[in-house]
Design a protein around this motif. Sequence first.
Motif, PDB file in Angstrom:
ATOM      1  N   GLU A 247       0.836  -1.198   0.000  1.00  0.00           N
ATOM      2  CA  GLU A 247       0.000   0.000   0.000  1.00  0.00           C
ATOM      3  C   GLU A 247       0.878   1.257   0.000  1.00  0.00           C
ATOM      4  O   GLU A 247       1.930   1.292   0.637  1.00  0.00           O
ATOM      5  N   ASN A 248       0.427   2.282  -0.694  1.00  0.00           N
ATOM      6  CA  ASN A 248       1.179   3.521  -0.846  1.00  0.00           C
ATOM      7  C   ASN A 248       0.683   4.547   0.176  1.00  0.00           C
ATOM      8  O   ASN A 248      -0.473   4.973   0.132  1.00  0.00           O
ATOM      9  N   LEU A 249       1.559   4.929   1.087  1.00  0.00           N
ATOM     10  CA  LEU A 249       1.195   5.873   2.141  1.00  0.00           C
ATOM     11  C   LEU A 249       0.878   7.251   1.571  1.00  0.00           C
ATOM     12  O   LEU A 249      -0.083   7.903   1.983  1.00  0.00           O
ATOM     13  N   LEU A 250       1.687   7.711   0.627  1.00  0.00           N
ATOM     14  CA  LEU A 250       1.502   9.059   0.098  1.00  0.00           C
ATOM     15  C   LEU A 250       0.154   9.212  -0.595  1.00  0.00           C
ATOM     16  O   LEU A 250      -0.492  10.262  -0.477  1.00  0.00           O
ATOM     17  N   GLU A 251      -0.280   8.199  -1.312  1.00  0.00           N
ATOM     18  CA  GLU A 251      -1.577   8.277  -1.998  1.00  0.00           C
ATOM     19  C   GLU A 251      -2.709   8.469  -0.994  1.00  0.00           C
ATOM     20  O   GLU A 251      -3.639   9.250  -1.228  1.00  0.00           O
TER      21      GLU A 251
END
Length: 265
Positions: A247-251
């Motif tokens: 999972e992408n934290l920034l998104e």
Amino acid sequence: MHGVARYFPHIDKRLHVLSILYDLMHIPFTGGFASYLLYIDKLSRPLYTAYMIERGGLWDDVIRCAVMKKGCEGVEDLVEALGEIQVYGWRRIRGELARVSGIVEGLFNDTYGRLVETLRSIMGFSSFFSEIHVVYGFNPGHGLYGSLLYYDGDAAVASVFANSYIEARRILDLVYHEVMHGLFHLNNVELAPETEEQLIDMLMPEGYLSRLLGLSDEIRIDVESVDEWLHAIVKDYFENKLYMAGENLLEKILRKDREHHIIYS
């Protein structure tokens, strides 16, 4: 730009002075610091040098010249003036900082690759600096301080004010914090400025990313200075190891940041 970077330590009296003057002109001091109160006797010389750099908008030029020996045309006299400013005990201080820097370099070589791969994964970053320049300044007291002095598409220059009794991994942790500010801009991250500042503070130093890289055993975050929604996302992401699921934290943060600022704008 692809993630392999060289570490360049700089232990130089001129750069110690330059970093101090940069912070003096750029860091907001609690209580409204007034530099004119120091403009007397021997202190007037470095303060006038800072004024001349500030007035001409020459910080990038002077830093690039003094640190990387590039683009010196027109600023040679200012760089020379930095060398004429005295710093008591510099010969001994230089030796202490050189020893610390050697330890930091070893830690950098052990951790920078992991930092890059982690930022690729959790932030989606694709651009990185090929040169990391660290200017070592001296702090005679307690505490660790630093700034991002300069960055371009290839290089970042960070200052760190340390001494012989500050742990090397804490120094590198702060260096990475400063470099991170440059990486956010290099990768065109469109967060509100306050969100970016808070997010980087939660990652490093002594944050969630610091612990992941082994640079800190504990997470020390001033929760009261962080927006509740942002703290909740970051805490959930790392404590539940969502990075392991890809999972992408920034998104997650970008979506919520837009919603938050639409609601409160």
